[in-house]
Write a protein that holds these residues in place. Structure first.
Motif, PDB file in Angstrom:
ATOM      1  N   THR A  56       0.841  -1.187   0.000  1.00 18.41           N
ATOM      2  CA  THR A  56       0.000   0.000   0.000  1.00 18.41           C
ATOM      3  C   THR A  56       0.879   1.240   0.000  1.00 18.41           C
ATOM      4  N   TYR A  57       0.583   2.156  -0.916  1.00 20.90           N
ATOM      5  CA  TYR A  57       1.273   3.446  -0.998  1.00 20.90           C
ATOM      6  C   TYR A  57       0.310   4.506  -0.478  1.00 20.90           C
ATOM      7  N   LEU A  58       0.771   5.293   0.475  1.00 20.83           N
ATOM      8  CA  LEU A  58      -0.055   6.326   1.087  1.00 20.83           C
ATOM      9  C   LEU A  58       0.503   7.700   0.746  1.00 20.83           C
ATOM     10  N   PHE A  59      -0.369   8.599   0.303  1.00 23.57           N
ATOM     11  CA  PHE A  59       0.048   9.958  -0.026  1.00 23.57           C
ATOM     12  C   PHE A  59      -0.422  10.902   1.075  1.00 23.57           C
ATOM     13  N   SER A  60       0.505  11.685   1.586  1.00 28.49           N
ATOM     14  CA  SER A  60       0.182  12.691   2.597  1.00 28.49           C
ATOM     15  C   SER A  60       0.045  14.050   1.933  1.00 28.49           C
ATOM     16  N   LYS A  61      -1.123  14.657   2.055  1.00 25.97           N
ATOM     17  CA  LYS A  61      -1.305  15.979   1.460  1.00 25.97           C
ATOM     18  C   LYS A  61      -0.544  17.047   2.246  1.00 25.97           C
ATOM     19  N   THR A  62      -0.215  16.767   3.488  1.00 25.56           N
ATOM     20  CA  THR A  62       0.528  17.715   4.316  1.00 25.56           C
ATOM     21  C   THR A  62       1.996  17.779   3.914  1.00 25.56           C
ATOM     22  N   THR A  63       2.629  16.614   3.797  1.00 31.38           N
ATOM     23  CA  THR A  63       4.061  16.569   3.464  1.00 31.38           C
ATOM     24  C   THR A  63       4.309  16.401   1.971  1.00 31.38           C
ATOM     25  N   GLN A  64       3.254  16.113   1.213  1.00 30.38           N
ATOM     26  CA  GLN A  64       3.337  15.866  -0.227  1.00 30.38           C
ATOM     27  C   GLN A  64       4.362  14.787  -0.558  1.00 30.38           C
ATOM     28  N   THR A  65       4.260  13.690   0.161  1.00 32.63           N
ATOM     29  CA  THR A  65       5.155  12.556  -0.059  1.00 32.63           C
ATOM     30  C   THR A  65       4.360  11.256  -0.049  1.00 32.63           C
ATOM     31  N   TRP A  66       4.957  10.257  -0.682  1.00 34.19           N
ATOM     32  CA  TRP A  66       4.415   8.903  -0.671  1.00 34.19           C
ATOM     33  C   TRP A  66       5.207   8.072   0.327  1.00 34.19           C
ATOM     34  N   THR A  67       4.527   7.225   1.057  1.00 32.30           N
ATOM     35  CA  THR A  67       5.187   6.206   1.867  1.00 32.30           C
ATOM     36  C   THR A  67       4.597   4.863   1.446  1.00 32.30           C
ATOM     37  N   SER A  68       5.360   3.812   1.657  1.00 32.08           N
ATOM     38  CA  SER A  68       4.855   2.493   1.293  1.00 32.08           C
ATOM     39  C   SER A  68       4.973   1.555   2.471  1.00 32.08           C
ATOM     40  N   GLN A  69       4.122   0.562   2.480  1.00 29.23           N
ATOM     41  CA  GLN A  69       4.169  -0.452   3.525  1.00 29.23           C
ATOM     42  C   GLN A  69       3.541  -1.728   2.984  1.00 29.23           C
ATOM     43  N   PRO A  70       4.009  -2.857   3.479  1.00 26.78           N
ATOM     44  CA  PRO A  70       3.416  -4.113   3.033  1.00 26.78           C
ATOM     45  C   PRO A  70       2.009  -4.264   3.590  1.00 26.78           C
ATOM     46  N   GLY A  71       1.166  -4.941   2.833  1.00 26.48           N
ATOM     47  CA  GLY A  71      -0.194  -5.185   3.284  1.00 26.48           C
ATOM     48  C   GLY A  71      -1.143  -4.084   2.849  1.00 26.48           C
ATOM     49  N   VAL A  72      -2.346  -4.156   3.368  1.00 22.99           N
ATOM     50  CA  VAL A  72      -3.390  -3.196   3.021  1.00 22.99           C
ATOM     51  C   VAL A  72      -3.713  -2.353   4.248  1.00 22.99           C
ATOM     52  N   THR A  73      -3.721  -1.045   4.079  1.00 25.90           N
ATOM     53  CA  THR A  73      -4.027  -0.128   5.167  1.00 25.90           C
ATOM     54  C   THR A  73      -5.425   0.426   4.978  1.00 25.90           C
ATOM     55  N   SER A  74      -6.286   0.211   5.948  1.00 24.15           N
ATOM     56  CA  SER A  74      -7.658   0.705   5.825  1.00 24.15           C
ATOM     57  C   SER A  74      -7.952   1.823   6.812  1.00 24.15           C
ATOM     58  N   THR A  75      -6.972   2.208   7.603  1.00 24.08           N
ATOM     59  CA  THR A  75      -7.185   3.283   8.561  1.00 24.08           C
ATOM     60  C   THR A  75      -6.170   4.385   8.318  1.00 24.08           C
ATOM     61  N   GLY A  76      -6.360   5.513   8.963  1.00 22.49           N
ATOM     62  CA  GLY A  76      -5.434   6.619   8.824  1.00 22.49           C
ATOM     63  C   GLY A  76      -6.057   7.765   8.050  1.00 22.49           C
ATOM     64  N   SER A  77      -5.299   8.825   7.886  1.00 15.58           N
ATOM     65  CA  SER A  77      -5.838  10.032   7.276  1.00 15.58           C
ATOM     66  C   SER A  77      -5.242  10.361   5.909  1.00 15.58           C
ATOM     67  N   SER A  78      -4.577   9.437   5.277  1.00 14.83           N
ATOM     68  CA  SER A  78      -4.001   9.708   3.963  1.00 14.83           C
ATOM     69  C   SER A  78      -5.100  10.015   2.959  1.00 14.83           C
ATOM     70  N   ILE A  79      -4.869  11.009   2.129  1.00 18.49           N
ATOM     71  CA  ILE A  79      -5.867  11.398   1.129  1.00 18.49           C
ATOM     72  C   ILE A  79      -5.936  10.377   0.001  1.00 18.49           C
ATOM     73  N   VAL A  80      -4.822   9.700  -0.281  1.00 18.86           N
ATOM     74  CA  VAL A  80      -4.804   8.661  -1.312  1.00 18.86           C
ATOM     75  C   VAL A  80      -4.176   7.394  -0.759  1.00 18.86           C
ATOM     76  N   ARG A  81      -4.846   6.283  -0.980  1.00 17.40           N
ATOM     77  CA  ARG A  81      -4.322   4.943  -0.718  1.00 17.40           C
ATOM     78  C   ARG A  81      -4.278   4.252  -2.061  1.00 17.40           C
ATOM     79  N   TYR A  82      -3.104   3.828  -2.435  1.00 19.36           N
ATOM     80  CA  TYR A  82      -2.966   3.092  -3.688  1.00 19.36           C
ATOM     81  C   TYR A  82      -2.444   1.710  -3.342  1.00 19.36           C
ATOM     82  N   VAL A  83      -3.299   0.705  -3.491  1.00 23.76           N
ATOM     83  CA  VAL A  83      -2.942  -0.670  -3.151  1.00 23.76           C
ATOM     84  C   VAL A  83      -2.472  -1.364  -4.421  1.00 23.76           C
TER      85      VAL A  83
END
Length: 101
Positions: A45-72
């Motif tokens: 899962t790649y998560l985009f933060s509108k605050t920091t304007q960066t992508w982070t990645s993590q294994p698995g699927v993230t269904s919680t949190g405040s990221s504006i975009v989740r790209y699985v």
């Protein structure tokens, strides 16, 4: 699409999913690049933060949190992703938790 959360999903080999759902959202935050996708044998899962304007990645699927975009990103090369996503209870919990901004 500014401030509207997006949960997008596709397989590694299906680049159209990434281009059609992710960039129109991130460009609202002056970010004009796709997530740095890495081919993997596991779902990532790649998560985009509108605050920091960066992508982070993590294994698995993230269904919680405040990221504006989740790209699985699912492993494989086929045009897929929706059946896997629709089968996740976390997706439905996330979907029905959304409200108009």
């Amino acid at each position: 699409m500014k401030d509207v959360p997006v949960w997008a999903a596709s397989s590694y080999g299906d680049r159209w999913g990434e281009q059609s759902w992710v960039l129109p959202v991130t460009k609202n935050y002056n970010y004009w690049a796709f997530p740095p996708l890495v081919q993997s044998t596991q779902t990532t899962t790649y998560l985009f933060s509108k605050t920091t304007q960066t992508w982070t990645s993590q294994p698995g699927v993230t269904s919680t949190g405040s990221s504006i975009v989740r790209y699985v990103l699912y492993p494989g090369m086929a045009h897929m992703g929706w059946s896997e996503t629709y089968g996740l209870q976390g997706f439905w919990d996330w979907m029905f938790a959304q409200q108009r901004p």
